[in-house]
Design a protein around this motif. Sequence first.
Motif, PDB file in Angstrom:
ATOM      1  N   SER A   1       0.847  -1.257  -0.095  1.00  0.00           N
ATOM      2  CA  SER A   1      -0.001  -0.005  -0.175  1.00  0.00           C
ATOM      3  C   SER A   1       0.842   1.097   0.032  1.00  0.00           C
ATOM      4  N   SER A   2       2.002   1.210   0.748  1.00  0.00           N
ATOM      5  CA  SER A   2       2.775   2.288   0.800  1.00  0.00           C
ATOM      6  C   SER A   2       3.564   2.460  -0.416  1.00  0.00           C
ATOM      7  N   ARG A   3       4.032   1.518  -1.030  1.00  0.00           N
ATOM      8  CA  ARG A   3       4.541   1.394  -2.236  1.00  0.00           C
ATOM      9  C   ARG A   3       3.892   2.160  -3.398  1.00  0.00           C
ATOM     10  N   LYS A   4       2.463   1.624  -3.398  1.00  0.00           N
ATOM     11  CA  LYS A   4       1.764   2.373  -4.475  1.00  0.00           C
ATOM     12  C   LYS A   4       1.684   3.856  -4.150  1.00  0.00           C
ATOM     13  N   LEU A   5       1.401   4.371  -2.842  1.00  0.00           N
ATOM     14  CA  LEU A   5       1.241   5.826  -2.511  1.00  0.00           C
ATOM     15  C   LEU A   5       2.700   6.594  -2.791  1.00  0.00           C
ATOM     16  N   PHE A   6       3.839   5.855  -2.668  1.00  0.00           N
ATOM     17  CA  PHE A   6       5.058   6.555  -2.881  1.00  0.00           C
ATOM     18  C   PHE A   6       5.345   6.677  -4.300  1.00  0.00           C
ATOM     19  N   TYR A   7       4.777   5.492  -5.088  1.00  0.00           N
ATOM     20  CA  TYR A   7       4.860   5.967  -6.912  1.00  0.00           C
ATOM     21  C   TYR A   7       3.848   6.884  -7.099  1.00  0.00           C
TER      22      TYR A   7
ATOM     23  N   ALA B   1       4.939  14.634  -7.938  1.00  0.00           N
ATOM     24  CA  ALA B   1       6.388  15.472  -7.897  1.00  0.00           C
ATOM     25  C   ALA B   1       6.732  15.760  -9.453  1.00  0.00           C
ATOM     26  N   LYS B   2       6.704  14.810 -10.077  1.00  0.00           N
ATOM     27  CA  LYS B   2       7.145  15.142 -11.585  1.00  0.00           C
ATOM     28  C   LYS B   2       6.259  16.240 -12.088  1.00  0.00           C
TER      29      LYS B   2
ATOM     30  N   CYS C   1      11.122  13.970  -3.222  1.00  0.00           N
ATOM     31  CA  CYS C   1      10.257  13.296  -2.703  1.00  0.00           C
ATOM     32  C   CYS C   1      11.080  11.956  -2.228  1.00  0.00           C
ATOM     33  N   TRP C   2      10.603  11.687  -0.956  1.00  0.00           N
ATOM     34  CA  TRP C   2      11.317  10.723  -0.187  1.00  0.00           C
ATOM     35  C   TRP C   2      10.705  10.054   0.833  1.00  0.00           C
ATOM     36  N   THR C   3      11.436   9.017   1.349  1.00  0.00           N
ATOM     37  CA  THR C   3      10.702   8.372   2.757  1.00  0.00           C
ATOM     38  C   THR C   3      11.716   8.221   3.595  1.00  0.00           C
TER      39      THR C   3
ATOM     40  N   ASN D   1       7.306   7.161   6.336  1.00  0.00           N
ATOM     41  CA  ASN D   1       6.503   8.055   5.890  1.00  0.00           C
ATOM     42  C   ASN D   1       7.138   8.729   4.530  1.00  0.00           C
ATOM     43  N   ILE D   2       6.262   9.002   3.760  1.00  0.00           N
ATOM     44  CA  ILE D   2       6.459   9.593   2.498  1.00  0.00           C
ATOM     45  C   ILE D   2       6.253  11.288   2.633  1.00  0.00           C
ATOM     46  N   PHE D   3       7.239  11.891   2.010  1.00  0.00           N
ATOM     47  CA  PHE D   3       7.372  13.432   2.199  1.00  0.00           C
ATOM     48  C   PHE D   3       7.611  13.861   0.630  1.00  0.00           C
ATOM     49  N   LEU D   4       6.984  15.171   0.566  1.00  0.00           N
ATOM     50  CA  LEU D   4       7.304  16.106  -0.548  1.00  0.00           C
ATOM     51  C   LEU D   4       7.957  17.441  -0.316  1.00  0.00           C
TER      52      LEU D   4
END
Length: 259
Positions: free
Chosen positions: A204-210, A216-217, A224-226, A230-233
């Motif tokens: 689930s987190s991998r999909k959200l990170f993608y 971001a693009k 964009c990092w983890t 936690n995923i950050f922009l």
Amino acid sequence: MLSTWKKEQEEHLAKLSHEQNTRFSKLVSDIAELKLQNVAIQKSNAEIEKSITFVTEQYDDMFRKIEVLQKESQQQKDHIIDLEMKIRDIQQLTRSSCIEIRNVPAVENESAADLTAIISKVGAAVDLTLCNSELRITYRLRGKPGTVRPIIAEFINVQIKNKLITSVRNFNKTHLNEGRLNTKCIGMPGDRRPVFVAEYLPISSRKLFYEAREFAKQKEFKFCWTVNGNIFLRKTEGAKPVLVRSEQTLRNLKLDINQ
């Protein structure tokens, strides 16, 4: 002659009187028919008004029910999002000390010892000494035949994992383009391949990170990092980071940008 003329006039008047009486009778009949039609129209209008009132009441009742259903649906969606985030947090806690290494080809008859050696070589390449005792388990994820499956390494604590990720990032900052971490750096045979080291994220987190990286693009976010799952922009250097908790966070950001 006068008698004849008088007779003719009387006959003519009688004829006119008869015609007028006939026309008057027909007029009276037509008026009576119009009255009947008018009564029927009024009755029909009353039925139509009654039907319209009924339909309007039904519509209002249906509209109220739809509003209630929409509210309940939104509450259910919010509840589902909340549950998904809780599940993601639980999954991340169980894998908080795991990393994922991508794009490293498998060797023939690869064993757990081979994977442990690859992890040690990655650490050595970025000036970080890793002991075998610091690794709890290493394995490759399942994947389609012919693909390079990621390596998962679980350390004994989160601090070691963070040290390795930080060392890889610092190494890549100081070694640009082809000098960034690659298979040649860790002594792998064959063509040079870039090697990617990141936190291991649940599906689930991998999909959200993608989706966050794609966002971001598109919206020209520079970072964009983890960190610890936690995923950050971040839009630009020095800007305030945005914690991406769910897809709704990305939708809200998109609305703010478009306004």
